[in-house]
Design a protein around this motif. Structure first.
Motif, PDB file in Angstrom:
ATOM      1  N   UNK A  31      18.497 -10.992 -18.103  1.00  0.00           N
ATOM      2  CA  UNK A  31      17.423  -9.972 -17.366  1.00  0.00           C
ATOM      3  C   UNK A  31      18.004  -9.314 -15.944  1.00  0.00           C
ATOM      4  N   UNK A  33      16.624  -6.348 -12.740  1.00  0.00           N
ATOM      5  CA  UNK A  33      15.794  -5.795 -12.214  1.00  0.00           C
ATOM      6  C   UNK A  33      16.139  -5.013 -11.017  1.00  0.00           C
ATOM      7  N   UNK A  35      13.966  -3.283  -7.724  1.00  0.00           N
ATOM      8  CA  UNK A  35      12.778  -3.113  -6.949  1.00  0.00           C
ATOM      9  C   UNK A  35      13.075  -2.524  -5.528  1.00  0.00           C
ATOM     10  N   UNK A  43       7.591  -5.954  -2.441  1.00  0.00           N
ATOM     11  CA  UNK A  43       8.577  -5.223  -3.514  1.00  0.00           C
ATOM     12  C   UNK A  43       7.770  -4.845  -4.638  1.00  0.00           C
ATOM     13  N   UNK A  50      15.776  -6.232 -20.069  1.00  0.00           N
ATOM     14  CA  UNK A  50      15.610  -7.680 -20.647  1.00  0.00           C
ATOM     15  C   UNK A  50      16.877  -8.230 -20.920  1.00  0.00           C
ATOM     16  N   UNK A  94      17.859 -12.688 -13.546  1.00  0.00           N
ATOM     17  CA  UNK A  94      17.482 -14.076 -13.965  1.00  0.00           C
ATOM     18  C   UNK A  94      17.764 -14.381 -15.662  1.00  0.00           C
ATOM     19  N   UNK A  96      16.214 -15.404 -19.017  1.00  0.00           N
ATOM     20  CA  UNK A  96      14.742 -14.785 -19.421  1.00  0.00           C
ATOM     21  C   UNK A  96      13.869 -16.022 -20.200  1.00  0.00           C
ATOM     22  N   UNK A  99      10.410 -20.192 -16.062  1.00  0.00           N
ATOM     23  CA  UNK A  99      10.268 -19.776 -14.538  1.00  0.00           C
ATOM     24  C   UNK A  99      11.713 -19.861 -13.920  1.00  0.00           C
ATOM     25  N   UNK A 101      14.462 -19.112 -11.578  1.00  0.00           N
ATOM     26  CA  UNK A 101      14.585 -18.505 -10.327  1.00  0.00           C
ATOM     27  C   UNK A 101      15.256 -17.253 -10.388  1.00  0.00           C
TER      28      UNK A 101
ATOM     29  N   UNK B  33       3.523 -18.486 -13.296  1.00  0.00           N
ATOM     30  CA  UNK B  33       4.068 -19.178 -11.979  1.00  0.00           C
ATOM     31  C   UNK B  33       3.951 -18.564 -10.787  1.00  0.00           C
ATOM     32  N   UNK B  35       5.287 -18.227  -6.744  1.00  0.00           N
ATOM     33  CA  UNK B  35       6.821 -18.557  -5.904  1.00  0.00           C
ATOM     34  C   UNK B  35       6.324 -18.005  -4.607  1.00  0.00           C
ATOM     35  N   UNK B  37       8.707 -16.506  -1.486  1.00  0.00           N
ATOM     36  CA  UNK B  37      10.228 -16.129  -1.200  1.00  0.00           C
ATOM     37  C   UNK B  37      10.339 -15.924   0.516  1.00  0.00           C
ATOM     38  N   UNK B  47      14.444 -18.310  -2.186  1.00  0.00           N
ATOM     39  CA  UNK B  47      13.319 -18.832  -2.800  1.00  0.00           C
ATOM     40  C   UNK B  47      12.887 -20.187  -2.072  1.00  0.00           C
ATOM     41  N   UNK B  50       8.187 -22.988  -5.578  1.00  0.00           N
ATOM     42  CA  UNK B  50       7.495 -22.444  -6.879  1.00  0.00           C
ATOM     43  C   UNK B  50       6.530 -23.634  -7.633  1.00  0.00           C
ATOM     44  N   UNK B  91       6.945 -13.794   1.252  1.00  0.00           N
ATOM     45  CA  UNK B  91       6.274 -12.950   0.233  1.00  0.00           C
ATOM     46  C   UNK B  91       5.998 -14.151  -0.922  1.00  0.00           C
ATOM     47  N   UNK B  95       4.530 -14.574 -11.672  1.00  0.00           N
ATOM     48  CA  UNK B  95       5.196 -14.196 -12.576  1.00  0.00           C
ATOM     49  C   UNK B  95       4.386 -14.659 -13.847  1.00  0.00           C
ATOM     50  N   UNK B  97       4.042 -15.854 -17.897  1.00  0.00           N
ATOM     51  CA  UNK B  97       4.706 -16.367 -18.788  1.00  0.00           C
ATOM     52  C   UNK B  97       4.879 -15.531 -20.132  1.00  0.00           C
ATOM     53  N   UNK B 100      11.041 -12.703 -22.876  1.00  0.00           N
ATOM     54  CA  UNK B 100      11.988 -11.630 -22.388  1.00  0.00           C
ATOM     55  C   UNK B 100      12.043 -11.596 -20.727  1.00  0.00           C
ATOM     56  N   UNK B 101      11.902 -10.478 -20.099  1.00  0.00           N
ATOM     57  CA  UNK B 101      12.250 -10.243 -18.688  1.00  0.00           C
ATOM     58  C   UNK B 101      10.962 -11.129 -18.125  1.00  0.00           C
ATOM     59  N   UNK B 102      11.303 -11.772 -17.052  1.00  0.00           N
ATOM     60  CA  UNK B 102      10.341 -12.637 -16.278  1.00  0.00           C
ATOM     61  C   UNK B 102      10.086 -11.826 -15.064  1.00  0.00           C
ATOM     62  N   UNK B 103       9.061 -10.684 -15.124  1.00  0.00           N
ATOM     63  CA  UNK B 103       8.879  -9.936 -13.981  1.00  0.00           C
ATOM     64  C   UNK B 103       8.157 -10.386 -12.943  1.00  0.00           C
ATOM     65  N   UNK B 104       8.561 -10.404 -11.479  1.00  0.00           N
ATOM     66  CA  UNK B 104       7.797 -10.716 -10.502  1.00  0.00           C
ATOM     67  C   UNK B 104       6.921  -9.633 -10.088  1.00  0.00           C
ATOM     68  N   UNK B 106       4.634  -8.985  -6.318  1.00  0.00           N
ATOM     69  CA  UNK B 106       5.018  -9.543  -4.968  1.00  0.00           C
ATOM     70  C   UNK B 106       3.553  -9.254  -4.106  1.00  0.00           C
ATOM     71  N   UNK B 107       3.300  -9.846  -3.173  1.00  0.00           N
ATOM     72  CA  UNK B 107       2.304  -9.620  -2.302  1.00  0.00           C
ATOM     73  C   UNK B 107       2.928  -8.737  -1.164  1.00  0.00           C
TER      74      UNK B 107
END
Lengths: 113, 116
Positions: A31, A33, A35, A43, A50, A94, A96, A99, A101, B33, B35, B37, B47, B50, B91, B95, B97, B100-104, B106-107
Motif C-alpha cells: 500500500x 499513499x 497526503x 495531513x 492498496x 505500509x 496492508x 496496524x 507502521x 488503531x 497513533x 507521530x 512514529x 501506537x 500528530x 486507523x 481496521x 487492504x490499505x490502512x489509511x490514516x 490525522x488530527x
C-alpha cells in the motif's frame, strides 16, 4: 535501506503549470499513499493505492491524478496547478495487514504562485 | 467518517517537565488503531507510539505513554522528563481496521516546544 524516497524536495510552480511528484519505496509494501499537509489541518489523504494496479480517492482528490507504476513507485500529478495546491506533500507506504507502521518520505514543499 | 481533534495548537514546557498532549476522536468502529507521530523541523514523520483499541492496557515506549479511554474516545500522549529533542509537531492519528490499505486520519497537530 532508503525507505520512502520522494522527489523533488522543493518546487515552485506558476499557476496553470503541471508537474509530477515521484515516490518510491524499497520495503516491498503493498500500500502507498499521498497526503498533503496544511497549517492547522494536519495531513489529509489525497489518493492511495492498496496494491499494484489499483488506486482510490482519498479525502481531497480534486485537482490531482495518480499512477501506481509498479509495486515500488506511486506518482502524484498536478495537471494545472492552482495556488490552493500550495502545500507540503508526503508519500507513505505500509503493508496492508493489521496496524503496520506507515513509513513516510521527507516531503515535498510545493509553492504555486 | 472518522474525525480526530487535537484541541491544543501549541504547548510549551521547561526541560525535564512532564507534558500531556490531548487527542479525541469520533468513530462508530469497534476495531481500530491509534497513533502518535512526531514531526521535527526536518519534516520527517516519526512514529512515537501506537495503541490497539481492543487492548485495555495503555501503551508505553520509554518516556512516552498514552492514556487511552475508549468509552470517552480519548487518546492523550504523556511525555515524561521532556528533552530539547522532543520539540516538534505532534500528530494524533486514527486507523480503521480494514482489509487492504490502512489509511490514516490525522488530527490538526500540536506544536510542542521544550525550553531549556
Amino acid at each position: 535501506n532508503a525507505g520512502v524516497t520522494q522527489t523533488p524536495k522543493f518546487q515552485v510552480l506558476k499557476t496553470g503549470q503541471s508537474m509530477t511528484l515521484q515516490c518510491a519505496q524499497d520495503m516491498n509494501h503493498n500500500s502507498m499513499y499521498w497526503y498533503r499537509q496544511d497549517p492547522g489541518m494536519g495531513l489529509r489523504l489525497i489518493y492511495y493505492s492498496a496494491s499494484e494496479g489499483t488506486t482510490d480517492k482519498g479525502e481531497v482528490p480534486n485537482g490531482y491524478n495518480v499512477s501506481r507504476l509498479n509495486k515500488r513507485e506511486f506518482s502524484l500529478r498536478l495537471e494545472s496547478a492552482a495556488p490552493s495546491q500550495t502545500s507540503v506533500y508526503f508519500c507513505a507506504s505500509n503493508r496492508d495487514r493489521g496496524w503496520d507502521e506507515a513509513f513516510f518520505g521527507q516531503g515535498t514543499r510545493l509553492t504555486v504562485v | 467518517a472518522q474525525t480526530v481533534t487535537q484541541s491544543q495548537p501549541e504547548m510549551s514546557v521547561q526541560e525535564a517537565e512532564t507534558v500531556t498532549l490531548s487527542c479525541t476522536y469520533d468513530t462508530s468502529e469497534n476495531n481500530y488503531y491509534l497513533f502518535w507521530y512526531k514531526q521535527p523541523p526536518s519534516r520527517q514523520m516519526i512514529l512515537v507510539i501506537r495503541q490497539e483499541a481492543y487492548k485495555q492496557q495503555n501503551a508505553t515506549e520509554n518516556r512516552f505513554s498514552v492514556n487511552f479511554q475508549k468509552a470517552a474516545k480519548s487518546f492523550s500522549l504523556k511525555i515524561s522528563d521532556s528533552q530539547l529533542g522532543d520539540t516538534a509537531m505532534y500528530f494524533c492519528a486514527f486507523m480503521k481496521h480494514d482489509p487492504g490499505a490502512q489509511k490514516l486520519v490525522f488530527g490538526q497537530g500540536t506544536r510542542l516546544t521544550i525550553n531549556p
